[in-house]
Design a protein around this motif. Structure first.
Motif, PDB file in Angstrom:
ATOM      1  N   PRO A 175       0.781  -1.246   0.000  1.00 35.56           N
ATOM      2  CA  PRO A 175       0.000   0.000   0.000  1.00 35.56           C
ATOM      3  C   PRO A 175       0.806   1.286   0.000  1.00 35.56           C
ATOM      4  CG  PRO A 175      -0.082  -1.061   2.159  1.00 35.56           C
ATOM      5  CD  PRO A 175       0.573  -2.039   1.235  1.00 35.56           C
ATOM      6  N   ASP A 176       2.107   1.238   0.256  1.00 38.41           N
ATOM      7  CA  ASP A 176       2.887   2.477   0.242  1.00 38.41           C
ATOM      8  C   ASP A 176       2.852   3.162  -1.125  1.00 38.41           C
ATOM      9  OD1 ASP A 176       3.520   2.104   2.854  1.00 38.41           O
ATOM     10  OD2 ASP A 176       5.582   1.427   2.509  1.00 38.41           O
ATOM     11  N   TRP A 177       2.551   2.400  -2.164  1.00 41.54           N
ATOM     12  CA  TRP A 177       2.535   2.958  -3.514  1.00 41.54           C
ATOM     13  C   TRP A 177       1.144   3.436  -3.931  1.00 41.54           C
ATOM     14  CZ3 TRP A 177       7.057   3.851  -5.850  1.00 41.54           C
ATOM     15  CH2 TRP A 177       8.178   3.165  -5.366  1.00 41.54           C
ATOM     16  N   GLU A 178       0.149   3.228  -3.091  1.00 43.51           N
ATOM     17  CA  GLU A 178      -1.222   3.549  -3.488  1.00 43.51           C
ATOM     18  C   GLU A 178      -1.459   5.049  -3.663  1.00 43.51           C
ATOM     19  OE1 GLU A 178      -4.184   1.734  -4.287  1.00 43.51           O
ATOM     20  OE2 GLU A 178      -2.508   0.407  -4.753  1.00 43.51           O
ATOM     21  N   ALA A 179      -0.949   5.861  -2.763  1.00 45.55           N
ATOM     22  CA  ALA A 179      -1.199   7.302  -2.854  1.00 45.55           C
ATOM     23  C   ALA A 179      -0.608   7.900  -4.131  1.00 45.55           C
ATOM     24  CB  ALA A 179      -0.670   8.016  -1.612  1.00 45.55           C
ATOM     25  N   PRO A 180       0.680   7.647  -4.436  1.00 46.04           N
ATOM     26  CA  PRO A 180       1.197   8.195  -5.698  1.00 46.04           C
ATOM     27  C   PRO A 180       0.515   7.600  -6.919  1.00 46.04           C
ATOM     28  CG  PRO A 180       2.838   6.777  -4.643  1.00 46.04           C
ATOM     29  CD  PRO A 180       1.760   7.007  -3.645  1.00 46.04           C
ATOM     30  N   LEU A 181       0.126   6.327  -6.845  1.00 42.22           N
ATOM     31  CA  LEU A 181      -0.572   5.713  -7.970  1.00 42.22           C
ATOM     32  C   LEU A 181      -1.876   6.438  -8.258  1.00 42.22           C
ATOM     33  CD1 LEU A 181      -1.410   3.578 -10.039  1.00 42.22           C
ATOM     34  CD2 LEU A 181      -2.060   2.084  -8.124  1.00 42.22           C
ATOM     35  N   ARG A 182      -2.667   6.674  -7.243  1.00 43.44           N
ATOM     36  CA  ARG A 182      -3.964   7.318  -7.453  1.00 43.44           C
ATOM     37  C   ARG A 182      -3.801   8.775  -7.890  1.00 43.44           C
ATOM     38  NH1 ARG A 182      -8.276   4.354  -6.124  1.00 43.44           N
ATOM     39  NH2 ARG A 182      -7.868   2.369  -5.071  1.00 43.44           N
TER      40      ARG A 182
END
Length: 536
Positions: A175-182
Motif C-alpha cells: 500500500p505504500d505505492w497507493e497514494a502516488p498511484l492514485r
C-alpha cells in the motif's frame, strides 16, 4: 496455408529480434554486458548509455516465453541470460536516484525511465527475477523517482506508463505505492479531452493515443478500481475514426505526425468492447499487404515489438463480423476531420493548416502536408505547424486561413555539443527540467511566424474534392528559392515520426516556376482537383 494476421504480426516482430541482439553487448566478461546502446558500447561515439535502449529486454523476454510457430528463441537459455544482463545493466547504469538519460547526459528523462522500467518489471516477472535484491532495489528507486517527478509538457503516453509502473510496484510491495498511484492516475484522466483523445504537447495524435489505449486497457484489467475503463472506451471510439482504409494510422495532419499503431490494448479491451477488435483487424491487415511502417531504427523499434508480441499473446478468437468504418465526423477541439463521400475518404487536420490525406477506396490517392517554402538564406516556412488559424468547416468543404511558421531545423554542431555538455555538467545535472523546457521550446513547442500567409479551401463538388491554395508573401517573392507541396512532411522534433511507409512513394510537387511571373504583391494561387497531380 496463408498465415493469419495474428501470426504474420508475430513473425514480423520475431524478424526484428536479430537486430535487437546485434544492438546488445552479449559478452559476459564485458563491463557493458547487457547494454543495448551499440553507439555507446561498440562504436563509442557517445559518452553515456541511452537508458531508453534497455527497453529491449521486454521484447526479448516475450520472444523467450511465447510459443509462437517458428520461434527459434522460445526457452533458449542464452536469450534468458541476455534478458537478465539487460535488466542488470539498466540497474547499474542508472543515476543514484534511479533515473536515466536519453539524449544527453544528466538529462533524467521521464520517458526513457518509464519505458525501460515497465520493460524491466515485465521482463523480470517473465524470467522469475523480480525478487532479486539488486533488481528490486533498482525498481524501487526508479519508481519512486517517477512517482515524484513531473516532466515539463503534457505527454499522456508517458503519464500512462508511470501509472502502469506504479500499479506493478503496488502489487509487488503493497500500500505504500497507493497514494502516488492514485494521484498519477487522476492526473492522467484529467488530460483527456471531451472528444476522447489524450493530450500530446497540446493536440491529438492517434499514433501516441494507441499506446495510451494499450496502457489504459492493461492497467484497467489489473486495477479496475482506478476507474480507467470509461476513459479507455472514449479513446478507442475517437481512435477508430482515424484508421485509414489501407490500415495505416496518422500522418502530418495530426499533432505529432506519427504513424504508430500499438495493437495490444485493443485486444485486451475487446473482452468488454467487441468493436475494439475490429480496429485491430483493420490495422493488422498491413502485415499481409507489404508490412507496417518501417520502425526499424535503433531507438523506436523496441516500442513496437513488445506491443506486437503482446497482441499475439492477447489475441481473441471470438471476433464479431467485419464492421463498417466509423462514419464522417469533425472534432473541432482537435481540429481533426474524417469525411466520407462516395468512395473517397478525406482525413484532414485543420489545426495543422489543413494538411490532409485522401483515399480513393482503400488506396491512398493524395497526401498533402501543405505548402513549404525554402528561402535563399536556408530557412523553411511551412503551413502544417499548429497555429491560431481562422477555421471554417461545413458539409461541403472547409477553409483555413493563417500565417505560415518557420520549420524547426536546429542541428547540433561541435561547438553546440561542447556548450550543451558544459551546461549539463555545471547546471543541468542539478536542474535538468530547466534544460528540457528550453530544448522543448526550441525543438518541439515554440512557434516562430514566417512572413508568408496562406488560405487553403477544400470543396466537394458532388464527384470529387477540389483544393485551392493562396499564398501571400509579405516581403515579396525575391527571397524564395523553392516552393512546393510534400506529402508526408513534419517540421518539429517528434522522435517517433518520419518513418517510411510503402504508400509514401509520392513525389514532391515543385511550384517554383509558378512564382517567376508574380509581382511582389501578387498571391500564388494553385487549384487542383483530387485525386490527381495536376495544378492550374
Amino acid at each position: 496455408m496463408t498465415a493469419s494476421p495474428r501470426d504474420l504480426m508475430a513473425q514480423h516482430a520475431l524478424g526484428e529480434i536479430p537486430k535487437i541482439l546485434t544492438l546488445l553487448d552479449r559478452t559476459p566478461v564485458s563491463r557493458t554486458y547487457g547494454c543495448f546502446d551499440r553507439i555507446y558500447w561498440h562504436y563509442r561515439m557517445i559518452d553515456f548509455p541511452c537508458g531508453m535502449s534497455q527497453e529491449f529486454v521486454y521484447s526479448l523476454a516475450l520472444a523467450w516465453s511465447l510459443d509462437i510457430p517458428g520461434n527459434v528463441y522460445y526457452r533458449a537459455p542464452a536469450i534468458r541470460d541476455f534478458v537478465e544482463a539487460g535488466i542488470r545493466f539498466a540497474a547499474r547504469s542508472a543515476h543514484p536516484d534511479g533515473s536515466c538519460d536519453d539524449y544527453y547526459p544528466f538529462e533524467r528523462a521521464a520517458g526513457a525511465a518509464a519505458f525501460s522500467l515497465l520493460a524491466c518489471l515485465e521482463a523480470a516477472s517473465i524470467i522469475g527475477l523480480q525478487d532479486d535484491p539488486e533488481i528490486r532495489d533498482f525498481f524501487r528507486r526508479r519508481a519512486k523517482w517517477l512517482a515524484t517527478h513531473h516532466e515539463s509538457g503534457r505527454l499522456s503516453n508517458h503519464e500512462a506508463l508511470i501509472v502502469a509502473n506504479l500499479i506493478r510496484m503496488s502489487a509487488l510491495e503493497g500500500p505504500d505505492w497507493e497514494a502516488p498511484l492514485r494521484e498519477r492516475a487522476a492526473r492522467l484522466l484529467s488530460w483527456q479531452d471531451e472528444e476522447g483523445w489524450f493530450d500530446e504537447y497540446g493536440g491529438a495524435d492517434p499514433g501516441y493515443l494507441s499506446l495510451t489505449i494499450g496502457l489504459l486497457a492493461e492497467s484497467d484489467r489489473r486495477r479496475p478500481d482506478l476507474g480507467l475503463r470509461p476513459a479507455c472506451e472514449r479513446a478507442i471510439r475517437f481512435f477508430a475514426h482515424f484508421v485509414h482504409p489501407d490500415g495505416t494510422v496518422g500522418g502530418s495532419y495530426t499533432s505529432r505526425g506519427t504513424q504508430n499503431f500499438f495493437p495490444h490494448g485493443f485486444q485486451i479491451a475487446g473482452e468488454w468492447m467487441p468493436e475494439a477488435l475490429a480496429v485491430t483487424d483493420r490495422a493488422a491487415a498491413l502485415f499481409a499487404a507489404g508490412g507496417p511502417p518501417c520502425y526499424s531504427d535503433d531507438h523506436i523499434i523496441g516500442h513496437h515489438l513488445w506491443s506486437w508480441l503482446l497482441c499475439w499473446s492477447e489475441w481473441r478468437e471470438d471476433r464479431a463480423a467485419a464492421q463498417s468504418p466509423a462514419p464522417s465526423a469533425y472534432f473541432p477541439r482537435s481540429g481533426m476531420l474524417v469525411d466520407r463521400k462516395a468512395d473517397q475518404t478525406l482525413y484532414c487536420g485543420l489545426r495543422q493548416g489543413a494538411a490532409f490525406q485522401l483515399f480513393d477506396g482503400d488506396k491512398l490517392a493524395t497526401a498533402d502536408s501543405g505548402i513549404s517554402i525554402q528561402t535563399h538564406d536556408g530557412k523553411t516556412a511551412v503551413q502544417h505547424l499548429a497555429g491560431d488559424y481562422d477555421i471554417a468547416q461545413g458539409p461541403e468543404g472547409l477553409s483555413v486561413i493563417g500565417r505560415m511558421a518557420w520549420a524547426k531545423a536546429t542541428l547540433l554542431t561541435p561547438i553546440k555539443s561542447v556548450v550543451l555538455r558544459c551546461i549539463m555538467i555545471i547546471l543541468g545535472r542539478f536542474f535538468p527540467d530547466l534544460i528540457r523546457r528550453l530544448l522543448q521550446k526550441i525543438l518541439v513547442t515554440g512557434r516562430r511566424d514566417a512572413p508568408f500567409r496562406f488560405h487553403r479551401a477544400l470543396r466537394w463538388d458532388g464527384a470529387s474534392w477540389t483544393v485551392r491554395d493562396e499564398i501571400f508573401a509579405d516581403d515579396g517573392w525575391g527571397n524564395v528559392a523553392r516552393i512546393g507541396i510534400a506529402g508526408f512532411q513534419t517540421s518539429s522534433t517528434t522522435i517517433m515520426a518520419r518513418v517510411w511507409q510503402a504508400n509514401h512513394i509520392q513525389p514532391w510537387q515543385d511550384l517554383t516556376a509558378a512564382i517567376a511571373q508574380l509581382g511582389d504583391a501578387d498571391p500564388l494561387i494553385i487549384e487542383r482537383r483530387l485525386p490527381g497531380n495536376g495544378a492550374a
